[in-house]
Design a protein around this motif. Structure first.
Motif, PDB file in Angstrom:
ATOM      1  N   ASN A  80     -82.971 -54.664  30.864  1.00  0.00           N
ATOM      2  CA  ASN A  80     -81.703 -55.245  31.213  1.00  0.00           C
ATOM      3  C   ASN A  80     -82.241 -53.541  32.862  1.00  0.00           C
ATOM      4  O   ASN A  80     -82.530 -52.334  31.986  1.00  0.00           O
ATOM      5  CB  ASN A  80     -80.663 -53.983  30.303  1.00  0.00           C
ATOM      6  N   VAL A  81     -81.855 -54.057  33.770  1.00  0.00           N
ATOM      7  CA  VAL A  81     -82.106 -53.127  34.785  1.00  0.00           C
ATOM      8  C   VAL A  81     -83.441 -52.850  34.733  1.00  0.00           C
ATOM      9  O   VAL A  81     -84.210 -53.226  34.479  1.00  0.00           O
ATOM     10  CB  VAL A  81     -81.432 -51.719  34.730  1.00  0.00           C
ATOM     11  N   GLY A  82     -83.847 -51.330  34.887  1.00  0.00           N
ATOM     12  CA  GLY A  82     -85.235 -51.312  35.323  1.00  0.00           C
ATOM     13  C   GLY A  82     -85.145 -51.095  36.977  1.00  0.00           C
ATOM     14  O   GLY A  82     -85.290 -51.898  37.239  1.00  0.00           O
ATOM     15  N   ASP A  83     -87.293 -50.370  36.518  1.00  0.00           N
ATOM     16  CA  ASP A  83     -87.398 -50.485  37.970  1.00  0.00           C
ATOM     17  C   ASP A  83     -88.785 -49.560  38.098  1.00  0.00           C
ATOM     18  O   ASP A  83     -89.055 -48.876  36.974  1.00  0.00           O
ATOM     19  CB  ASP A  83     -86.376 -48.478  38.408  1.00  0.00           C
ATOM     20  N   ASP A  84     -89.576 -50.495  38.973  1.00  0.00           N
ATOM     21  CA  ASP A  84     -91.263 -49.960  39.514  1.00  0.00           C
ATOM     22  C   ASP A  84     -91.121 -49.680  40.500  1.00  0.00           C
ATOM     23  O   ASP A  84     -90.913 -50.052  41.940  1.00  0.00           O
ATOM     24  CB  ASP A  84     -91.203 -51.427  38.672  1.00  0.00           C
ATOM     25  N   SER A  85     -92.651 -48.734  40.659  1.00  0.00           N
ATOM     26  CA  SER A  85     -92.501 -48.533  41.802  1.00  0.00           C
ATOM     27  C   SER A  85     -94.339 -48.223  41.984  1.00  0.00           C
ATOM     28  O   SER A  85     -94.460 -47.891  40.984  1.00  0.00           O
ATOM     29  CB  SER A  85     -92.459 -46.707  42.417  1.00  0.00           C
ATOM     30  N   PHE A  86     -94.681 -49.341  42.888  1.00  0.00           N
ATOM     31  CA  PHE A  86     -95.735 -49.020  43.386  1.00  0.00           C
ATOM     32  C   PHE A  86     -96.333 -48.318  44.388  1.00  0.00           C
ATOM     33  O   PHE A  86     -95.683 -49.356  45.533  1.00  0.00           O
ATOM     34  CB  PHE A  86     -96.725 -50.912  43.095  1.00  0.00           C
ATOM     35  N   GLN A  87     -96.753 -47.443  44.647  1.00  0.00           N
ATOM     36  CA  GLN A  87     -97.080 -46.374  46.084  1.00  0.00           C
ATOM     37  C   GLN A  87     -98.955 -47.012  45.768  1.00  0.00           C
ATOM     38  O   GLN A  87     -99.653 -46.250  44.610  1.00  0.00           O
ATOM     39  CB  GLN A  87     -97.300 -45.204  45.248  1.00  0.00           C
ATOM     40  N   SER A  88     -99.292 -47.463  47.090  1.00  0.00           N
ATOM     41  CA  SER A  88    -100.818 -47.506  46.932  1.00  0.00           C
ATOM     42  C   SER A  88    -101.318 -47.914  46.178  1.00  0.00           C
ATOM     43  O   SER A  88    -102.575 -47.657  45.610  1.00  0.00           O
ATOM     44  CB  SER A  88    -100.986 -45.969  47.272  1.00  0.00           C
ATOM     45  N   THR A 128     -84.543 -52.413  40.005  1.00  0.00           N
ATOM     46  CA  THR A 128     -85.489 -52.687  42.169  1.00  0.00           C
ATOM     47  C   THR A 128     -87.840 -52.579  42.071  1.00  0.00           C
ATOM     48  O   THR A 128     -87.392 -51.493  40.950  1.00  0.00           O
ATOM     49  CB  THR A 128     -85.046 -51.097  42.081  1.00  0.00           C
ATOM     50  N   ASP A 129     -87.345 -53.235  42.852  1.00  0.00           N
ATOM     51  CA  ASP A 129     -88.817 -52.954  42.677  1.00  0.00           C
ATOM     52  C   ASP A 129     -90.023 -52.910  43.760  1.00  0.00           C
ATOM     53  O   ASP A 129     -89.077 -53.214  44.738  1.00  0.00           O
ATOM     54  CB  ASP A 129     -89.767 -53.899  42.656  1.00  0.00           C
ATOM     55  N   LYS A 130     -90.642 -51.081  44.183  1.00  0.00           N
ATOM     56  CA  LYS A 130     -90.697 -51.006  45.194  1.00  0.00           C
ATOM     57  C   LYS A 130     -92.483 -50.504  45.458  1.00  0.00           C
ATOM     58  O   LYS A 130     -93.056 -50.658  44.350  1.00  0.00           O
ATOM     59  CB  LYS A 130     -90.305 -49.412  45.457  1.00  0.00           C
ATOM     60  N   PHE A 131     -92.503 -51.432  46.701  1.00  0.00           N
ATOM     61  CA  PHE A 131     -94.427 -51.355  46.897  1.00  0.00           C
ATOM     62  C   PHE A 131     -94.531 -51.014  48.049  1.00  0.00           C
ATOM     63  O   PHE A 131     -93.949 -51.219  49.390  1.00  0.00           O
ATOM     64  CB  PHE A 131     -94.713 -53.230  46.681  1.00  0.00           C
ATOM     65  N   THR A 132     -94.797 -49.544  47.819  1.00  0.00           N
ATOM     66  CA  THR A 132     -95.372 -49.199  49.379  1.00  0.00           C
ATOM     67  C   THR A 132     -96.925 -48.966  49.559  1.00  0.00           C
ATOM     68  O   THR A 132     -97.265 -48.247  48.299  1.00  0.00           O
ATOM     69  CB  THR A 132     -94.763 -47.477  49.134  1.00  0.00           C
TER      70      THR A 132
END
Length: 631
Positions: free
Chosen positions: A316-324, A347-351
């Motif tokens: 349910n929902v959830g957030d992931d962040s992938f930095q470098s 949301t998923d963020k790939f920076t």
């Protein structure tokens, strides 16, 4: 002169008789089991009678949380607090005041050259345990089971060992507020394996830290299976895990499954490693709002293989962040299969993902929605069956199917319900309303007034309660202070209180002095179907205002009290649905205006609606309460 002496004698004698009689009565009262008039509880009762203008019975559970300190102890600890010296006598203070404090760990078990099996241990320090071992195995089975606040430290465990296996099975099972630290665990080892099976399962507030775990290892295998399954609201931290390793293999299977609001931090994980292999299978599967942060993961690594299969699937929902992630790597292969297919969009963020990498292969297969790619590698990346946002019939049907099969895992049946359920004869599920918080007492005002209580003074509180950096106690302190300082939501009036006197002050400032505090009578009926008996609407069932108070996790007892407009409060007899016998007397509150609530709130997930469209009711849980104007 004699006349003066007679006058002095005539004055002294009545005073002597008065104080002798008073002290004798105090002694008889204490000996007879009556409340000592100098106790914090007696002071609270006097304050309650002075500030509240009615004779309605006071809730016994709230009075029982008054400080157990004696007048002498209160004076001593208040003086220490004023001198900023409470930390020097913390164990004594915590014990006498009935507080939540983590124990200082016992001596280190450094001498160890044979296979060992640890069962039933708790609160131990395993620093340098297994250092320079060759072969052998250590088994931690049912270690710290069902323990309240287990604290264990594994610093430099298995360091420099060769072919040494460590097994953690059913470790800290069903513990409450677990604090485990694995610092430089298995550093510079060759071969061997670490097996974490059913580690911290069904734990309330796990805080697990792996710092420089498997640093500079050669061919060591780590397996996390069933790790933090069914856990509630905690954090795992992996800093420099596998950094500079060679041929290390890590398997995260069913990690954080069906957990509630679990956060994982992977910082510099497998950084500058060679030939590492990591597999995340069913990671955070069926979880509720999992939060995962991968920072500098695999940065500068060579020929690594990373697989994310069914990662955060059906959560349910959830957030992931992938930095470098995989930045500056060489020949790295990364596969995302069935990633982020959450029921409600996360949301998923790939920076900087794969930036400046060479010879890499990155594939996304059946990937979720609502993703951001910034400064991403231009070559060597493929997307197959990338999910688009859809609101068509098929997507709606899928969501309904998910709702029917999974919502019970995320929101306990009966936790939220509609107002129409509060009618005589209705049968409905009742959630587990048992208080899950560690038992604590309030501190006397004379002590709390001398203790800091703000995020700007968090370091002072950490010193007082022996909270190390990145420890569970630090998180407990910081999180509660942040919640107390959070700006109120629309229409909300809020205050954190550390004494019943403070709670009375807040409730009467909002509602006036003719108030009554109510809570559900017991936990009878929890996790079962119940039948609603006689129902009474407080203030005639009219829309009213109330002050609800919920416990916060903190070393001493703190309640988060808040008032929101447009509610109705009810009391109801709770019956056994078979015998129709009364088993409990419940208090429920119905929020009529939910327009300011988050769309991802569990109530809307359970009841199938959106903010502002429905009212939401819930029971008052054990040791929580709601204040309202007296009928």
């Amino acid at each position: 002169m004699r006349n003066l002496q007679r006058k002095q004698t005539s004055l002294v004698t009545p005073l002597f008789i008065f104080f002798s009689s008073f002290l004798l009565n105090v002694g008889l009262a204490v000996a007879g089991g009556e409340e000592n008039p100098f106790s914090p509880k007696a002071h609270l009762i006097r304050y309650w009678n002075k500030e509240i203008r009615n004779d309605i019975e006071k809730p016994s559970f709230l009075l029982s949380k008054a400080s157990p300190l004696t007048a002498v102890q209160t004076a001593v600890f208040a003086k220490l607090a004023a001198q900023n010296s409470l930390s020097t006598r913390l164990p004594e203070f915590c014990s006498a005041a009935h507080l939540l404090c983590f124990p200082d760990l016992g001596p280190s078990l450094e001498s160890h050259d044979k296979d060992s099996s640890f069962s039933g241990y708790v609160d131990r320090n395993f620093t340098n345990y297994g250092t320079d071992r060759i072969g052998g195995a250590d088994v931690f089975k049912n270690y710290s089971p069902e323990v309240n606040i287990p604290v264990n430290s594994f610093r430099s465990y298995s360091r420099h060992s060769t072919g040494h296996d460590d097994k953690f099975h059913n470790y800290a099972f069903e513990g409450n507020v677990v604090d485990q630290s694995f610092n430089t665990y298995a550093t510079k080892t060759t071969g061997g394996a670490g097996d974490f099976s059913k580690y911290a399962e069904s734990v309330n507030v796990p805080n697990l830290r792996f710092t420089s775990y498997s640093f500079q290892t050669n061919g060591r295998e780590q397996n996390f299976k069933g790790y933090s399954v069914n856990a509630n609201s905690g954090d795992q931290s992996f800093s420099n895990y596998g950094k500079d390793g060679n041929g290390a293999e890590n398997d995260f299977s069913s990690y954080g499954n069906s957990s509630n609001v679990i956060g994982s931090e992977f910082s510099s994980y497998q950084r500058t490693s060679n030939g590492g292999q990591d597999t995340f299978t069913a990671y955070a599967f069926d979880g509720n709002n999992p939060q995962n942060n991968f920072r500098n993961y695999g940065d500068g690594a060579n020929a690594a293989v990373e697989k994310f299969t069914s990662y955060r699937d059906q959560s349910n929902v959830g957030d992931d962040s992938f930095q470098s992630y995989a930045k500056n790597s060489n020949g790295e292969e990364i596969k995302f299969s069935n990633y982020g297919k959450s029921f409600n969009e996360g949301t998923d963020k790939f920076t900087g993902y794969g930036k400046d990498a060479t010879g890499h292969s990155i594939g996304f297969k059946i990937y979720g929605v609502n993703n951001t790619f910034k400064e991403y590698a231009e070559d060597g990346v493929t997307f197959s069956r990338y999910t688009n946002v859809s609101s068509g019939p098929e997507e709606s049907a899928n969501k309904l199917a998910f709702s029917g099969s999974l919502v019970k895992r995320w929101v306990e049946p009966g936790k939220f319900f509609r107002e129409s359920k509060l009618k005589k004869g209705v049968v409905m599920p009742m959630p587990d309303i048992k208080d899950k918080m560690p038992e604590r007492s309030f501190l006397p005002r004379v002590i709390t007034s001398k203790l800091p209580f703000s995020t700007s003074k968090a370091s002072d509180l950490k010193k007082i309660f022996h909270a190390a950096d990145n420890s569970t106690m630090e998180k407990i302190i910081v999180d509660t202070l942040a919640e107390c300082e959070r700006a109120p939501s629309r229409g909300e009036t809020k205050r954190c209180v550390s004494s019943v006197e403070d709670m009375i002050d807040f409730a009467t400032s909002v509602l006036g002095r003719n108030v009554v505090a109510r809570t559900t009578e017991s936990v009878s009926g929890s996790k079962k179907n119940i039948m609603i008996g006689s129902v009474k609407g407080i203030n005639g069932g009219k829309v009213t205002q109330s002050v609800s108070c919920h416990q916060s996790l903190f070393p001493y007892l703190v309640y988060y009290c808040h008032s929101v407009p447009k509610v109705r409060v009810y009391t109801a007899d709770i019956l056994d649905p078979n015998s129709k016998a009364k088993i409990n007397h419940g208090v429920a509150i119905c929020h009529l205006d939910t327009s300011a609530w988050s769309p991802t709130h569990g109530a809307f997930l359970a009841l199938g609606s959106k903010p502002g469209r429905i009212e939401v009711c819930h029971w008052i849980f054990e040791n929580d309460l709601t204040w309202s104007v007296s009928d």
